[in-house]
Design an enzyme around this catalytic site. Structure first.
Site, short mmCIF file in Angstrom:
data_model
loop_
_atom_site.label_atom_id
_atom_site.label_comp_id
_atom_site.label_asym_id
_atom_site.label_seq_id
_atom_site.Cartn_x
_atom_site.Cartn_y
_atom_site.Cartn_z
N VAL A 114 0.40 24.34 -177.99
CA VAL A 114 -0.63 23.72 -178.23
C VAL A 114 -1.73 23.90 -177.09
O VAL A 114 -1.37 23.71 -176.13
CB VAL A 114 -0.49 22.20 -178.67
CG1 VAL A 114 -1.81 21.57 -178.93
CG2 VAL A 114 0.41 22.07 -179.85
N CYS A 115 -2.83 24.60 -177.46
CA CYS A 115 -4.01 24.77 -176.41
C CYS A 115 -3.29 25.59 -175.18
O CYS A 115 -2.52 26.45 -175.28
CB CYS A 115 -4.25 23.39 -176.09
SG CYS A 115 -6.09 23.39 -175.30
N VAL A 116 -3.52 25.01 -174.21
CA VAL A 116 -3.10 25.50 -172.92
C VAL A 116 -1.57 25.59 -172.35
O VAL A 116 -1.16 25.97 -171.50
CB VAL A 116 -3.92 25.07 -171.45
CG1 VAL A 116 -5.64 25.29 -171.71
CG2 VAL A 116 -3.71 23.48 -171.31
N GLY A 117 -0.89 24.98 -173.33
CA GLY A 117 0.63 24.94 -173.18
C GLY A 117 0.96 26.30 -173.36
O GLY A 117 2.33 26.65 -173.00
#
Length: 328
Positions: A114-117
């Protein structure tokens, strides 16, 4: 007996709160709308069991330590964290978390960031040779640090490796990603039922853009930002470069150079993108005929609307409406 779908969400210091709670809420609602038949069981895993402070300052409680996860994972969900610097957000990559992600991914049916994961998945080598997305503000960092990954900063999410690997875009797109996972597991109708519970107007598909035209590249000059706001409010006007240059009291050549420097786009490309964005919203939310949509968006005719959609979205207005029209 209902089969259990065990979802493990990683948590660690400074993790983005919504990246954790958004997907968890989607899976919980899937259980609710199916009267428990979805079988989702969500666990938070952290460096140690107990409180973890998120970027928002709110603490979440890790149910279990990384070392104690054990076997039997359906989905490993990896959110991210950023350091806010003067140059903008920089994705944080903790080697200990990366090592745990790599080891745990091998025991999971499906892995999603998720996102910058996505930066954690890339550091673990899980994105090598694949297309991935992340929050648009760290896409350049991801591409620079991991040239073996094809980074596409535009989509809301990317499904790869026959559904075994997913990457999602920024912040609220975590809901879209989680809804897509529910749709793959339980079907579109269940996912739409969850979206209605969330009061989400549209369960967006992965190919849609994660940011709007006016936010694509903030301008340093206030007059250019003011002009972009004016353009957005007057898309039915004459927005050709000479008219915009005259409004800015600049020569056409100087205006074009300044506008591109500040926005990363030519005036004509920006105007067309803004008009297409308005047309998209009209197609999603109204039943107006295509010629009316084209006129209201400043594109003039259905033929021009069709050409602009083909050029920018690789689809037709009619096909876009069939796919994304929101029920009244």
């Amino acid at each position: 007996m209902v089969p259990v779908r065990r979802i493990v969400i990683a948590v660690f210091p400074e993790v983005d709160l919504l990246d954790v709670t958004g997907p968890a809420e989607v899976f919980a609602l899937a259980n609710r709308v199916t009267s428990g038949q979805a079988g989702y069981e969500v666990q938070l895993a952290g460096p140690a069991a107990g409180p973890v402070r998120t970027f928002a300052g709110v603490r979440v409680l890790a149910d279990v330590a990384f070392a104690d996860i054990g076997p039997g994972l359906d989905t490993l969900l990896v959110p991210g964290a950023v350091d806010m610097t003067d140059a903008g957000p920089v994705a944080l990559v903790d080697p200990a978390v990366v090592a745990w992600v790599l080891e745990t991914a091998s025991r999971s049916r499906r892995v999603a960031s998720v996102c910058v994961g996505a930066h954690l998945l890339a550091a673990a080598g899980l994105l090598d040779g694949k297309t991935a997305t992340t929050h648009w503000s760290t896409a350049a960092q991801l591409a620079a640090e991991h040239p073996e990954v094809t980074v596409d900063p535009d989509p809301i999410f990317v499904r790869a490796d026959h559904g075994r690997l997913w990457t999602g875009a920024g912040i609220s797109a975590c809901l879209d990603l989680a809804l897509a996972l529910v749709a793959e597991d339980l079907g579109e109708q269940t996912a739409l039922a969850v979206a209605r519970q969330l009061v989400v107007y549209l369960k967006r598909q992965g190919g849609q853009s994660q940011f709007s035209v006016p936010l694509s590249m903030p301008a340093a000059r206030r007059d250019i930002d003011a002009l972009r706001e004016w353009i957005g409010d007057h898309l039915d006007r004459d927005l050709a470069a000479p008219a915009l240059a005259a409004r800015m009291c600049l020569s056409e050549r100087h205006f074009a150079r300044v506008f591109r420097q500040e926005t990363g786009m030519t005036p004509a490309a920006y105007v067309e993108a803004a008009r297409v964005e308005l047309a998209r919203r009209l197609l999603e939310t109204t039943d107006e005929p295509l010629d009316r949509v084209a006129a209201n968006a400043g594109l003039g005719s259905a033929e021009t609307l069709h050409r602009a959609f083909r050029r920018r979205l690789a689809t037709t207005p009619a096909a876009y409406r069939r796919r994304f029209r929101t029920a009244a």
